[in-house]
Design a protein around this motif. Structure first.
Motif, PDB file in Angstrom:
ATOM      1  N   TRP A 201       0.823  -1.205   0.000  1.00 14.61           N
ATOM      2  CA  TRP A 201       0.000   0.000   0.000  1.00 14.61           C
ATOM      3  C   TRP A 201       0.858   1.257   0.000  1.00 14.61           C
ATOM      4  CZ3 TRP A 201       0.471  -2.972   4.513  1.00 14.61           C
ATOM      5  CH2 TRP A 201       0.999  -2.313   5.631  1.00 14.61           C
ATOM      6  N   ALA A 202       0.207   2.383  -0.298  1.00 12.07           N
ATOM      7  CA  ALA A 202       0.866   3.687  -0.284  1.00 12.07           C
ATOM      8  C   ALA A 202      -0.184   4.765  -0.067  1.00 12.07           C
ATOM      9  CB  ALA A 202       1.610   3.940  -1.593  1.00 12.07           C
ATOM     10  N   ALA A 203       0.152   5.757   0.739  1.00 14.25           N
ATOM     11  CA  ALA A 203      -0.765   6.866   1.012  1.00 14.25           C
ATOM     12  C   ALA A 203      -0.835   7.818  -0.170  1.00 14.25           C
ATOM     13  CB  ALA A 203      -0.323   7.626   2.253  1.00 14.25           C
ATOM     14  N   SER A 204      -1.995   8.460  -0.358  1.00 15.09           N
ATOM     15  CA  SER A 204      -2.142   9.473  -1.403  1.00 15.09           C
ATOM     16  C   SER A 204      -2.583  10.821  -0.844  1.00 15.09           C
ATOM     17  CB  SER A 204      -3.150   9.017  -2.466  1.00 15.09           C
ATOM     18  OG  SER A 204      -4.402   8.735  -1.880  1.00 15.09           O
ATOM     19  N   SER A 205      -3.205  10.843   0.343  1.00 17.24           N
ATOM     20  CA  SER A 205      -3.649  12.092   0.972  1.00 17.24           C
ATOM     21  C   SER A 205      -3.483  11.987   2.480  1.00 17.24           C
ATOM     22  CB  SER A 205      -5.126  12.388   0.659  1.00 17.24           C
ATOM     23  OG  SER A 205      -5.353  12.492  -0.725  1.00 17.24           O
ATOM     24  N   VAL A 206      -3.151  13.116   3.115  1.00 13.93           N
ATOM     25  CA  VAL A 206      -3.009  13.178   4.567  1.00 13.93           C
ATOM     26  C   VAL A 206      -3.643  14.466   5.059  1.00 13.93           C
ATOM     27  CG1 VAL A 206      -1.391  13.353   6.501  1.00 13.93           C
ATOM     28  CG2 VAL A 206      -0.855  11.841   4.583  1.00 13.93           C
ATOM     29  N   TRP A 207      -4.429  14.366   6.126  1.00 17.93           N
ATOM     30  CA  TRP A 207      -5.008  15.533   6.802  1.00 17.93           C
ATOM     31  C   TRP A 207      -4.532  15.520   8.243  1.00 17.93           C
ATOM     32  CZ3 TRP A 207      -7.536  12.306   3.492  1.00 17.93           C
ATOM     33  CH2 TRP A 207      -8.127  12.863   2.356  1.00 17.93           C
ATOM     34  N   MET A 208      -4.137  16.694   8.773  1.00 15.98           N
ATOM     35  CA  MET A 208      -3.603  16.756  10.135  1.00 15.98           C
ATOM     36  C   MET A 208      -4.228  17.900  10.913  1.00 15.98           C
ATOM     37  SD  MET A 208       0.490  15.990   9.854  1.00 15.98           S
ATOM     38  CE  MET A 208       0.562  15.337  11.530  1.00 15.98           C
ATOM     39  N   SER A 209      -4.346  17.696  12.219  1.00 16.88           N
ATOM     40  CA  SER A 209      -4.733  18.788  13.095  1.00 16.88           C
ATOM     41  C   SER A 209      -3.581  19.779  13.194  1.00 16.88           C
ATOM     42  CB  SER A 209      -5.080  18.247  14.486  1.00 16.88           C
ATOM     43  OG  SER A 209      -3.951  17.616  15.071  1.00 16.88           O
ATOM     44  N   CYS A 210      -3.879  20.995  13.635  1.00 18.57           N
ATOM     45  CA  CYS A 210      -2.853  22.028  13.733  1.00 18.57           C
ATOM     46  C   CYS A 210      -1.717  21.610  14.650  1.00 18.57           C
ATOM     47  CB  CYS A 210      -3.486  23.324  14.246  1.00 18.57           C
ATOM     48  SG  CYS A 210      -2.300  24.573  14.769  1.00 18.57           S
ATOM     49  N   ASP A 211      -2.040  20.950  15.759  1.00 15.58           N
ATOM     50  CA  ASP A 211      -1.000  20.568  16.708  1.00 15.58           C
ATOM     51  C   ASP A 211      -0.254  19.298  16.316  1.00 15.58           C
ATOM     52  OD1 ASP A 211      -2.858  18.594  17.246  1.00 15.58           O
ATOM     53  OD2 ASP A 211      -3.268  19.226  19.308  1.00 15.58           O
ATOM     54  N   GLY A 212      -0.676  18.651  15.208  1.00 14.02           N
ATOM     55  CA  GLY A 212       0.012  17.466  14.730  1.00 14.02           C
ATOM     56  C   GLY A 212      -0.236  16.206  15.525  1.00 14.02           C
ATOM     57  N   ARG A 213      -1.183  16.243  16.449  1.00 17.53           N
ATOM     58  CA  ARG A 213      -1.390  15.070  17.311  1.00 17.53           C
ATOM     59  C   ARG A 213      -2.352  14.049  16.716  1.00 17.53           C
ATOM     60  NH1 ARG A 213      -2.326  17.389  23.310  1.00 17.53           N
ATOM     61  NH2 ARG A 213      -2.384  15.142  23.768  1.00 17.53           N
ATOM     62  N   LEU A 214      -3.093  14.450  15.680  1.00 16.09           N
ATOM     63  CA  LEU A 214      -4.049  13.536  15.064  1.00 16.09           C
ATOM     64  C   LEU A 214      -3.985  13.723  13.551  1.00 16.09           C
ATOM     65  CD1 LEU A 214      -6.268  11.487  16.024  1.00 16.09           C
ATOM     66  CD2 LEU A 214      -7.923  13.326  15.697  1.00 16.09           C
ATOM     67  N   ALA A 215      -4.027  12.628  12.813  1.00 10.60           N
ATOM     68  CA  ALA A 215      -3.950  12.696  11.353  1.00 10.60           C
ATOM     69  C   ALA A 215      -4.756  11.559  10.746  1.00 10.60           C
ATOM     70  CB  ALA A 215      -2.501  12.621  10.888  1.00 10.60           C
ATOM     71  N   VAL A 216      -5.230  11.802   9.532  1.00 12.27           N
ATOM     72  CA  VAL A 216      -5.966  10.799   8.765  1.00 12.27           C
ATOM     73  C   VAL A 216      -5.274  10.643   7.419  1.00 12.27           C
ATOM     74  CG1 VAL A 216      -8.183  10.165   7.721  1.00 12.27           C
ATOM     75  CG2 VAL A 216      -8.140  11.427   9.897  1.00 12.27           C
ATOM     76  N   SER A 217      -4.986   9.411   7.035  1.00 13.94           N
ATOM     77  CA  SER A 217      -4.387   9.158   5.726  1.00 13.94           C
ATOM     78  C   SER A 217      -5.320   8.292   4.888  1.00 13.94           C
ATOM     79  CB  SER A 217      -3.026   8.462   5.863  1.00 13.94           C
ATOM     80  OG  SER A 217      -3.159   7.208   6.503  1.00 13.94           O
ATOM     81  N   ARG A 218      -5.270   8.507   3.598  1.00 10.93           N
ATOM     82  CA  ARG A 218      -6.023   7.689   2.649  1.00 10.93           C
ATOM     83  C   ARG A 218      -5.084   7.283   1.533  1.00 10.93           C
ATOM     84  NH1 ARG A 218     -11.048  10.414  -0.123  1.00 10.93           N
ATOM     85  NH2 ARG A 218      -9.399  11.740  -0.973  1.00 10.93           N
ATOM     86  N   GLY A 219      -5.239   6.068   1.030  1.00 11.05           N
ATOM     87  CA  GLY A 219      -4.365   5.618  -0.038  1.00 11.05           C
ATOM     88  C   GLY A 219      -4.898   4.384  -0.724  1.00 11.05           C
ATOM     89  N   ARG A 220      -4.017   3.750  -1.502  1.00 10.33           N
ATOM     90  CA  ARG A 220      -4.406   2.617  -2.324  1.00 10.33           C
ATOM     91  C   ARG A 220      -3.584   1.390  -1.946  1.00 10.33           C
ATOM     92  NH1 ARG A 220      -8.675   2.159  -4.940  1.00 10.33           N
ATOM     93  NH2 ARG A 220      -7.898   1.628  -7.010  1.00 10.33           N
ATOM     94  N   PHE A 221      -4.165   0.196  -2.149  1.00  9.09           N
ATOM     95  CA  PHE A 221      -3.460  -1.032  -1.832  1.00  9.09           C
ATOM     96  C   PHE A 221      -3.689  -2.072  -2.923  1.00  9.09           C
ATOM     97  CE2 PHE A 221      -7.681  -1.884  -0.001  1.00  9.09           C
ATOM     98  CZ  PHE A 221      -7.932  -3.181  -0.438  1.00  9.09           C
ATOM     99  N   ARG A 222      -2.819  -3.067  -2.929  1.00  9.40           N
ATOM    100  CA  ARG A 222      -2.986  -4.255  -3.751  1.00  9.40           C
ATOM    101  C   ARG A 222      -2.710  -5.466  -2.872  1.00  9.40           C
ATOM    102  NH1 ARG A 222      -2.421  -5.903  -9.273  1.00  9.40           N
ATOM    103  NH2 ARG A 222      -1.607  -3.902  -9.968  1.00  9.40           N
ATOM    104  N   ASP A 223      -3.640  -6.446  -2.869  1.00  5.92           N
ATOM    105  CA  ASP A 223      -3.423  -7.635  -2.060  1.00  5.92           C
ATOM    106  C   ASP A 223      -2.707  -8.713  -2.871  1.00  5.92           C
ATOM    107  OD1 ASP A 223      -5.264  -9.119  -3.580  1.00  5.92           O
ATOM    108  OD2 ASP A 223      -6.864  -8.980  -2.097  1.00  5.92           O
TER     109      ASP A 223
END
Length: 251
Positions: free
Chosen positions: A100-122
């Protein structure tokens, strides 16, 4: 809202190697760490995803999930979220790991929480999308606290391409990073948006400690899974419908 773009050189590093699992040059990870100013660095999440995926191939898929897991983490499966530690304790590593590999990342201002989205191949060749929520620990390391994913149904056609790493991605070759605005000292934060959930749905949400990012998961009665988030941008909340995982209709 601060926005950065990380070159997918950091994804190309996943390229297959006939002699065995590829090694990721330290310089590539270092480049992924260059990004936004301050505590919130989307490149650190990219680097964590790189190391996580590498560990899955080198050490075993479920071993890597345990290694990068935070206390209390959950895996959102087709029947709903489950306790990750309890489930992973019963799993043996498959012979081949998901890539897998990430394509997008969203983070809070303080950097303590983040969400990543990406694609995978099984290992069977199915490709799909994943969403992972990351939490910064007391030692500064990022560990995942939520993970969900599903194979595309139907599987992608010619509009998507193989990036050379064995992962199907869109033609866009840039990882997008988004950092929530830091609130001005003493100024009140705007009221958070109201989320409408189905009456039959199970759901939960979490707000970052600085209250600049909020994410939620939802699990409807028909098996539909959703992950969404809001982050503070230019004095208002920006809604990001991150991902919907519909129940599979074909095998």
């Amino acid at each position: 809202m601060f926005r950065v773009a990380v070159s997918l050189v950091s994804v190309a590093l996943l390229a297959s190697c006939a002699s065995g699992p590829p090694r990721i040059p330290r310089a590539v990870i270092d480049r992924a760490l260059v990004g936004a100013p301050g505590e919130a660095q989307p490149g650190k999440i990219v680097a964590a995803e790189i190391a996580f995926s590498q560990a899955a191939r080198d050490e075993g898929q479920w071993t890597a999930f345990r290694k990068f897991m935070a206390p209390g983490a959950v895996i959102h499966g087709v029947n709903g979220p489950i306790d990750a530690a309890a489930w992973l304790a019963t799993q043996k590593d498959p012979l081949a790991a998901v890539q897998w590999a990430a394509s997008s990342v969203w983070m809070s201002c303080d950097g303590r929480l983040a969400v990543s989205r990406g694609r995978f191949r099984d290992p069977e060749g199915l490709v799909g999308t994943f969403v992972t929520v990351w939490q910064r620990q007391d030692d500064g390391a990022y560990r995942w606290i939520y993970d969900a994913g599903a194979a595309d149904d139907p599987q992608p056609g010619a509009q998507e391409v193989d990036d050379g790493a064995g992962i199907i991605v869109s033609a866009d070759d840039i990882i997008q990073g988004y950092v929530a605005d830091c609130p001005s000292p003493g100024s009140p934060l705007p009221l958070g948006p109201f989320w409408v959930m189905a009456d039959t749905a199970r759901y939960a949400s979490e707000v970052s400690p600085d209250k600049t990012l909020r994410w939620s998961w939802e699990h409807e009665a028909d098996g539909t899974r959703r992950v969404a988030l809001d982050y503070l941008s230019e004095g208002k909340w920006e809604r990001v419908p991150v991902q919907t995982f519909a129940p599979r209709t074909s095998e």
